[in-house]
Design a protein around this motif. Structure first.
Motif, short mmCIF file in Angstrom:
data_model
loop_
_atom_site.label_atom_id
_atom_site.label_comp_id
_atom_site.label_asym_id
_atom_site.label_seq_id
_atom_site.Cartn_x
_atom_site.Cartn_y
_atom_site.Cartn_z
N ARG A 35 -45.47 14.70 3.93
CA ARG A 35 -44.82 15.92 4.12
C ARG A 35 -45.01 16.98 2.98
O ARG A 35 -44.77 16.32 1.96
N TYR A 37 -42.85 20.33 1.74
CA TYR A 37 -41.56 20.93 1.64
C TYR A 37 -41.83 22.16 0.77
O TYR A 37 -42.55 22.19 -0.15
N ARG A 45 -34.13 24.21 1.23
CA ARG A 45 -35.79 23.47 1.26
C ARG A 45 -36.18 23.38 2.72
O ARG A 45 -35.11 23.01 3.63
N GLU A 46 -37.17 23.74 2.82
CA GLU A 46 -37.70 23.82 4.45
C GLU A 46 -38.93 22.93 4.56
O GLU A 46 -39.86 23.10 3.55
N PHE A 47 -39.35 22.58 5.68
CA PHE A 47 -40.27 21.71 6.08
C PHE A 47 -41.47 22.69 5.99
O PHE A 47 -41.53 24.14 6.68
#
Length: 116
Positions: A35, A37, A45-47
């Motif tokens: 992944r 981020y 923090r975001e995907f």
């Protein structure tokens, strides 16, 4: 020991492109979903994106769909994030991420700044 090392960040003008890389070691890379981020100043923090083991399936945050592409090269133990049509709101530190059971691992991050 697990290591994730991001690279490829930098300063780019709006509308430009960058390709981030994350070199992985210390685990069987080909068996893990990977992944990306990001974290902008003052924000959580975001995907951003995910690629499954084997690379057959990808998933993206709505904010980057159609502009970013995640891919992997299992021979090089590396995951990539191709970022096109960059916007100032894409400015953030970008992190590589891997889950292994209950634990998750992060790289040190690479700064992406989109500004004219």
């Amino acid at each position: 020991q697990v290591q994730l090392v991001e690279s490829g960040g930098g300063l780019v003008q709006p509308g430009g492109s960058l390709r981030l890389s994350c070199a992985a070691s210390g685990f069987t890379f080909s068996t893990k979903n990977m992944r990306w981020y990001r974290q902008a100043p003052g924000k959580e923090r975001e995907f951003v994106a995910m690629v499954t083991s084997g690379g057959e399936t990808t998933n993206y945050a709505d904010s980057v769909k159609g502009r970013f592409t995640v891919s992997r090269d299992d021979a090089k133990n590396t995951v990539y994030l191709q970022m096109n049509s960059l916007k100032p709101e894409d400015t953030a530190v970008y992190f590589c991420n891997m889950f292994s059971g209950p634990r998750q691992y992060w790289g040190q991050g690479t700064q992406v700044t989109v500004s004219s």
